[in-house]
Design a protein around this motif. Structure first.
Motif, PDB file in Angstrom:
ATOM      1  N   ASP A   1       4.788  14.126   4.900  1.00 19.47           N
ATOM      2  CA  ASP A   1       3.981  13.707   3.761  1.00 19.47           C
ATOM      3  C   ASP A   1       3.783  12.192   3.787  1.00 19.47           C
ATOM      4  OD1 ASP A   1       2.680  13.416   1.382  1.00 19.47           O
ATOM      5  OD2 ASP A   1       4.401  13.908   0.113  1.00 19.47           O
ATOM      6  N   ASP A   2       2.548  11.753   3.938  1.00 19.46           N
ATOM      7  CA  ASP A   2       2.248  10.317   3.933  1.00 19.46           C
ATOM      8  C   ASP A   2       1.667   9.898   2.581  1.00 19.46           C
ATOM      9  OD1 ASP A   2      -0.203  11.508   4.007  1.00 19.46           O
ATOM     10  OD2 ASP A   2      -0.942  10.414   5.759  1.00 19.46           O
TER      11      ASP A   2
ATOM     12  N   ILE B   1      -0.114  -1.561  -5.416  1.00 20.41           N
ATOM     13  CA  ILE B   1       1.048  -0.875  -4.847  1.00 20.41           C
ATOM     14  C   ILE B   1       1.683  -1.810  -3.816  1.00 20.41           C
ATOM     15  CG2 ILE B   1       1.858   1.136  -3.547  1.00 20.41           C
ATOM     16  CD1 ILE B   1      -0.580   2.640  -4.550  1.00 20.41           C
ATOM     17  N   SER B   2       2.988  -1.892  -3.832  1.00 20.62           N
ATOM     18  CA  SER B   2       3.689  -2.762  -2.890  1.00 20.62           C
ATOM     19  C   SER B   2       3.762  -2.117  -1.506  1.00 20.62           C
ATOM     20  CB  SER B   2       5.115  -3.045  -3.381  1.00 20.62           C
ATOM     21  OG  SER B   2       5.091  -3.752  -4.604  1.00 20.62           O
ATOM     22  N   TYR B   3       3.725  -2.960  -0.491  1.00 23.86           N
ATOM     23  CA  TYR B   3       3.958  -2.599   0.908  1.00 23.86           C
ATOM     24  C   TYR B   3       2.805  -1.822   1.539  1.00 23.86           C
ATOM     25  CZ  TYR B   3       8.536  -3.965  -0.749  1.00 23.86           C
ATOM     26  OH  TYR B   3       9.560  -4.657  -1.344  1.00 23.86           O
ATOM     27  N   GLN B   4       2.668  -2.049   2.843  1.00 20.74           N
ATOM     28  CA  GLN B   4       1.584  -1.401   3.594  1.00 20.74           C
ATOM     29  C   GLN B   4       1.773   0.110   3.611  1.00 20.74           C
ATOM     30  OE1 GLN B   4       1.623  -3.296   7.428  1.00 20.74           O
ATOM     31  NE2 GLN B   4       0.927  -5.278   6.623  1.00 20.74           N
ATOM     32  N   LYS B   5       3.021   0.535   3.795  1.00 23.56           N
ATOM     33  CA  LYS B   5       3.360   1.950   3.684  1.00 23.56           C
ATOM     34  C   LYS B   5       4.055   2.128   2.341  1.00 23.56           C
ATOM     35  CE  LYS B   5       4.025   2.750   8.648  1.00 23.56           C
ATOM     36  NZ  LYS B   5       5.006   3.169   9.688  1.00 23.56           N
TER      37      LYS B   5
ATOM     38  N   ASP C   1       4.310 -11.947   5.248  1.00 21.36           N
ATOM     39  CA  ASP C   1       4.035 -10.534   4.980  1.00 21.36           C
ATOM     40  C   ASP C   1       4.674  -9.639   6.043  1.00 21.36           C
ATOM     41  OD1 ASP C   1       2.418 -11.134   2.706  1.00 21.36           O
ATOM     42  OD2 ASP C   1       0.793 -11.679   4.070  1.00 21.36           O
ATOM     43  N   VAL C   2       4.643 -10.120   7.290  1.00 23.37           N
ATOM     44  CA  VAL C   2       5.297  -9.386   8.377  1.00 23.37           C
ATOM     45  C   VAL C   2       6.792  -9.297   8.101  1.00 23.37           C
ATOM     46  CG1 VAL C   2       5.856  -9.432  10.838  1.00 23.37           C
ATOM     47  CG2 VAL C   2       3.546 -10.055  10.063  1.00 23.37           C
ATOM     48  N   ILE C   3       7.377 -10.399   7.622  1.00 21.31           N
ATOM     49  CA  ILE C   3       8.818 -10.446   7.331  1.00 21.31           C
ATOM     50  C   ILE C   3       9.178  -9.476   6.212  1.00 21.31           C
ATOM     51  CG2 ILE C   3      10.648 -11.928   6.400  1.00 21.31           C
ATOM     52  CD1 ILE C   3       9.160 -14.268   7.875  1.00 21.31           C
ATOM     53  N   VAL C   4       8.389  -9.492   5.143  1.00 26.74           N
ATOM     54  CA  VAL C   4       8.669  -8.606   3.999  1.00 26.74           C
ATOM     55  C   VAL C   4       8.575  -7.141   4.417  1.00 26.74           C
ATOM     56  CG1 VAL C   4       7.774  -7.826   1.769  1.00 26.74           C
ATOM     57  CG2 VAL C   4       8.025 -10.267   2.223  1.00 26.74           C
ATOM     58  N   GLU C   5       7.578  -6.805   5.217  1.00 27.25           N
ATOM     59  CA  GLU C   5       7.430  -5.425   5.680  1.00 27.25           C
ATOM     60  C   GLU C   5       8.583  -5.031   6.604  1.00 27.25           C
ATOM     61  OE1 GLU C   5       5.305  -3.129   4.774  1.00 27.25           O
ATOM     62  OE2 GLU C   5       4.023  -4.390   3.514  1.00 27.25           O
ATOM     63  N   ALA C   6       8.985  -5.955   7.469  1.00 25.65           N
ATOM     64  CA  ALA C   6      10.083  -5.667   8.400  1.00 25.65           C
ATOM     65  C   ALA C   6      11.395  -5.479   7.647  1.00 25.65           C
ATOM     66  CB  ALA C   6      10.211  -6.793   9.418  1.00 25.65           C
ATOM     67  N   MET C   7      11.615  -6.297   6.633  1.00 28.03           N
ATOM     68  CA  MET C   7      12.834  -6.162   5.839  1.00 28.03           C
ATOM     69  C   MET C   7      12.821  -4.855   5.053  1.00 28.03           C
ATOM     70  SD  MET C   7      14.918  -8.621   6.482  1.00 28.03           S
ATOM     71  CE  MET C   7      16.056  -8.640   5.089  1.00 28.03           C
ATOM     72  N   LYS C   8      11.641  -4.446   4.592  1.00 30.50           N
ATOM     73  CA  LYS C   8      11.546  -3.155   3.894  1.00 30.50           C
ATOM     74  C   LYS C   8      11.957  -2.016   4.812  1.00 30.50           C
ATOM     75  CE  LYS C   8       7.956  -0.562   3.402  1.00 30.50           C
ATOM     76  NZ  LYS C   8       7.389   0.708   3.935  1.00 30.50           N
ATOM     77  N   GLU C   9      11.508  -2.064   6.059  1.00 30.43           N
ATOM     78  CA  GLU C   9      11.863  -1.024   7.023  1.00 30.43           C
ATOM     79  C   GLU C   9      13.361  -1.014   7.309  1.00 30.43           C
ATOM     80  OE1 GLU C   9       9.859   1.403   8.170  1.00 30.43           O
ATOM     81  OE2 GLU C   9       8.477   0.528   6.698  1.00 30.43           O
ATOM     82  N   ARG C  10      14.017  -2.151   7.085  1.00 29.60           N
ATOM     83  CA  ARG C  10      15.465  -2.241   7.291  1.00 29.60           C
ATOM     84  C   ARG C  10      16.252  -1.952   6.011  1.00 29.60           C
ATOM     85  NH1 ARG C  10      17.299  -6.048  11.656  1.00 29.60           N
ATOM     86  NH2 ARG C  10      15.631  -6.132  13.211  1.00 29.60           N
ATOM     87  N   GLY C  11      15.527  -1.654   4.928  1.00 27.92           N
ATOM     88  CA  GLY C  11      16.207  -1.252   3.699  1.00 27.92           C
ATOM     89  C   GLY C  11      16.399  -2.341   2.669  1.00 27.92           C
ATOM     90  N   PHE C  12      15.573  -3.405   2.719  1.00 27.17           N
ATOM     91  CA  PHE C  12      15.690  -4.497   1.754  1.00 27.17           C
ATOM     92  C   PHE C  12      14.328  -4.751   1.113  1.00 27.17           C
ATOM     93  CE2 PHE C  12      18.860  -5.005   4.995  1.00 27.17           C
ATOM     94  CZ  PHE C  12      20.021  -5.306   4.293  1.00 27.17           C
ATOM     95  N   LEU C  13      14.271  -4.649  -0.199  1.00 25.85           N
ATOM     96  CA  LEU C  13      13.010  -4.836  -0.895  1.00 25.85           C
ATOM     97  C   LEU C  13      12.890  -6.283  -1.367  1.00 25.85           C
ATOM     98  CD1 LEU C  13      12.794  -1.536  -2.966  1.00 25.85           C
ATOM     99  CD2 LEU C  13      12.013  -2.007  -0.631  1.00 25.85           C
ATOM    100  N   LEU C  14      11.964  -7.010  -0.756  1.00 18.53           N
ATOM    101  CA  LEU C  14      11.673  -8.398  -1.094  1.00 18.53           C
ATOM    102  C   LEU C  14      10.206  -8.496  -1.498  1.00 18.53           C
ATOM    103  CD1 LEU C  14      13.500 -10.051   1.936  1.00 18.53           C
ATOM    104  CD2 LEU C  14      14.170 -10.323  -0.449  1.00 18.53           C
TER     105      LEU C  14
END
Length: 767
Positions: A339-340, A358-362, A717-730
């Protein structure tokens, strides 16, 4: 009790009542006397002696269950009851003072599981063994098993009485959170689950092993008639205590159990919460023993590992645990990884205003909150680093219970007398300077800012307001007119004539830098110039409003002396000084309870929102008696929901938590630790131009070049998305959208900080 009988006395008792000649050695025990015996033929036994505090009927149940299991397929794994000369399983020993009950059982060979390293095979064997045992006991009945017992997981909520004995704020909050989840997620389902007579204590001291096989299970002193799955939950708990991957170890036990005795989907879905409940019973009981002065090491034997496991459990998304247990049993998947959210996004687009971002690309679909953690529907856990409205943590148990209890009792408007309204107003104003003594309650910071401006205009009979460039004060019409962040931005309507923008006192990018000791006065001079310009036109000033640390403006602390100069000039011109504490107040800055205290000033009006209700729609305006009297001009001020009993109970609970859990000091200590870590990253990664803030109000400005200060966009923006993928919401902030915004719930801890800094270091290094 434990030292009542000497080994000589035991030898004589065994000879008298059992006709056996033995040697005896005293063993340690929890609340019974235990002796290791060996007869002349080399047969080994254990003798157990209990006093009258152990009811004879329940001791009889322990004898009967062992005799019952002697006829089961797993009979070799249990001790055999040795009958006395009268063919009885219990021998009563009377003395002038007390009555004692003696039982003689065969000795089982094997090592306690605690002494061996758990393996996949051993964990599966344990589950399989317990499943076979529970299946054998499905028809066992003894009336003494139906008892009220504090170690019965079904009675986990009784542990709340002992929360008060837990001295560490973080630990007490953690246990209270899981007990709240037990109440909400488990309690409604207990009566629907299978019940049985269970051992209830398959801990790693009671389980005996030989190689990768279970050789025995001892000590039925905790057995009880309760929910069948509790037996499995307890075994999982002890296996998880020492496992490097606790969830994986529990899954192995569950798979083994299900193979022997089929579980239901409902049982597996509750296991996560049942394990947590067992841990809560354990740690609260240990705390109560400590408060009572106990020196019995058995009272604290699992305390440290239990706290460690509780801390690990909250980092595991319950959905991930439920999914893992379902997979172990071959049940239908709980998670739809395919489900996307296309359907959900389409429905949102069709039914919700499109400029609701909405926050984040995904996008994330967050389904649960747990203090400083958020859980999504895919089983992922995120550390929340930006949700400052949840000031004392998502679903903080004290706040949740206060809301639940009040809304179950009454919720109405302020036209009726209610103690909560007065109690909260008194508690809130006690944290403020004495001149700020009159409260008005609203539903949001936007509404509160709107009201503050309206009051200032009543008081001064003026219309013009001075704000800071790039400021944001809310979404109401008046608040938008005070927010350059909005009216100067895309789709904005431009600056209204009665709004005047002063220089953003940014000592990193502005004309006056941090190296200038007079920067505060120089930025204040811009406000003075605006006032002078208005006076030249024959106008006065209604108010000057600013956040006491700038949020949207870039997470910027005000330069020293700034507000003192500004407030003096504003008041001299007849204006009102408004402190917007919506994102700043309630101890977040650590060094003070309110942001304006960092500047050594007292405003005329304070606006509060976001953290005041921990995410519940609650805000406030607190002002002086003179301004309040001027506002009372004959027109009624009424707010349907402002000051309602539920909101007031919520506000009271939030303030109570901040004070009782020492969260301001926690923000100071942990925030300083956080900023020290960011400074170390700054020394390593040139993309970090400046680290700034106080307590848990932190910003890190990212630049491509430290000389030109070119903003690091889109890198941030790249950093925020990468941190989200690692489990940190910034998130990002600032006029140039190049400032990392860090404003976590106040329960954010040093372990969270270390984890974030570690991953941020790796992400920055990969750019």
């Amino acid at each position: 009790m434990l030292n009542t009988f000497s080994t000589t006395a035991i030898i004589n008792l065994i000879d008298k009542h059992y006709g056996l000649t033995v040697t005896a050695k005293e063993l340690s025990g929890y609340d019974e006397a235990n002796y290791f015996l060996e007869d002349t033929n080399g047969n080994a036994y254990i003798c157990k002696i209990a006093d009258e505090s152990h009811h004879e009927a329940f001791l009889d149940a322990q004898v009967k269950i062992l005799q019952y299991l002697a006829g089961s397929p797993v009979n070799k794994a249990f001790q055999q009851v040795i009958k006395n000369r009268e063919e009885e399983g219990i021998t009563t020993i009377s003395s002038p003072e007390k009555i004692y009950y003696l039982r003689l059982l065969t000795w089982l060979e094997g090592q306690p599981m605690v002494t061996v390293t758990g393996t996949r095979e051993l964990n599966a064997a344990l589950g399989n063994f317990l499943g076979e045992m529970d299946q054998s006991l499905a028809t066992f009945f003894h009336p003494a098993m139906h008892r009220d017992y504090s170690w019965d997981i079904a009675r986990a909520l009784d542990a709340r009485e002992n929360l008060v004995h837990i001295k560490d704020h973080e630990q007490r909050r953690l246990a209270a959170y899981f007990l709240l989840q037990f109440e909400m997620e488990v309690l409604p389902h207990l009566n629907k689950l299978r019940k049985a007579a269970i051992h209830n204590d398959a801990n790693d001291y009671n389980v005996l092993v030989q190689g990768n096989e279970i050789s025995g299970l001892i000590d039925f002193g905790d057995m009880v008639y309760t929910n069948l799955v509790n037996n499995l939950a307890i075994a999982c708990t002890y296996v998880m205590l020492s496992a490097p991957d606790p969830l994986a170890a529990a899954v192995q036990v569950v798979a083994g159990y299900h193979k022997a005795y089929a579980l239901t989907v409902e049982e597996t879905d509750l296991l996560y919460y049942l394990v947590a409940a067992r841990l809560c019973i354990s740690v609260t009981t240990s705390a109560a023993h400590a408060a009572a002065g106990s020196t019995n090491t058995f009272h604290f034997i699992t305390e440290a590992p239990a706290w460690k496991l509780l801390s690990q459990l909250i980092t595991i998304n319950p959905i991930a645990a439920q999914q893992a247990f379902r997979e172990a049993c071959g049940f239908a998947s709980l998670i739809n990884q395919e489900d996307d959210y296309a359907v959900l996004l389409a429905e949102r687009k069709a039914n919700i205003g499109r400029n609701l971002s909405i926050s984040y690309q995904k996008p994330l679909k967050i389904v649960r909150g747990a203090l400083q953690y958020l859980y999504d529907d895919k089983g992922r856990t995120f550390i929340d680093c930006v949700n400052n409205p949840s000031h004392v943590g998502h679903c903080h148990p004290t706040v949740v219970k206060a809301m639940q209890q009040q809304i179950a009792k009454l919720n109405t408007n302020t036209r009726y007398l209610n103690d909560n309204l007065i109690d909260y107003a008194k508690m809130l104003t006690a944290t403020l300077p004495p001149s700020l003594e009159v409260c008005y309650f609203t539903n949001s910071g936007s509404e509160a800012n709107d009201l503050a401006i309206r009051m200032s205009r009543h008081f001064t009979k003026q219309q013009d307001v001075i704000v800071l460039d790039h400021a944001y004060h809310g979404t109401s019409t008046v608040a938008m007119e005070l927010s350059p962040y909005k009216f100067d931005g895309k789709g904005g309507f431009g600056k209204p004539a009665h709004t005047h923008k002063a220089l953003n006192p940014d000592t990193y990018r502005g004309p006056y830098r941090a190296t200038d000791p007079a920067a505060g006065k120089k930025y204040a001079a811009d406000v003075q110039a605006i006032i002078a310009g208005l006076q030249e036109k024959g106008k006065g000033i209604a108010a000057y409003i600013c956040e006491t640390l700038l949020g949207v403006g870039g997470q910027i602390p005000l330069p020293q002396g700034y507000l003192e100069e500004v407030y003096t000039a504003v008041r001299a011109a007849g204006g009102v000084c408004i402190a917007d504490e919506v994102q700043v107040g309630f101890g977040r800055v650590g060094d003070a309870f309110w942001g304006f205290e960092l500047q050594g000033v007292t405003p005329d009006i304070v606006v509060l929102g976001k953290p005041i209700g921990n995410g519940h729609p609650l805000a406030a305006v607190v002002t002086t008696r003179a301004i309040a009297d001027a506002f009372n001009n004959g027109m009624e001020y009424f707010n349907t929901f402002g000051g309602n009993p539920v909101s007031m109970a919520t506000g009271l609970a939030v303030l109570q938590v901040i004070q009782e859990e020492g969260l301001q000091e926690h923000a100071r200590v942990t925030g300083n630790y956080f900023m020290e870590g960011l400074e170390k990253l700054k020394a390593k990664h040139t993309i970090i131009g400046e680290v700034r803030g106080h307590g848990f109000f932190i910003g890190a400005e990212l630049v491509r070049n430290r000389e030109t200060l070119e903003p690091a966009v889109p890198e941030i923006d790249v950093i925020v998305e990468a941190m989200k993928e690692r489990g940190f919401l910034l998130s990002t902030d600032g006029p140039l959208h190049n400032v990392l915004k860090i404003k976590p719930p106040m329960v954010f801890n040093k372990a969270n900080t270390d984890a974030l800094l570690h991953h941020l270091d790796e992400v920055l290094g990969s750019l």
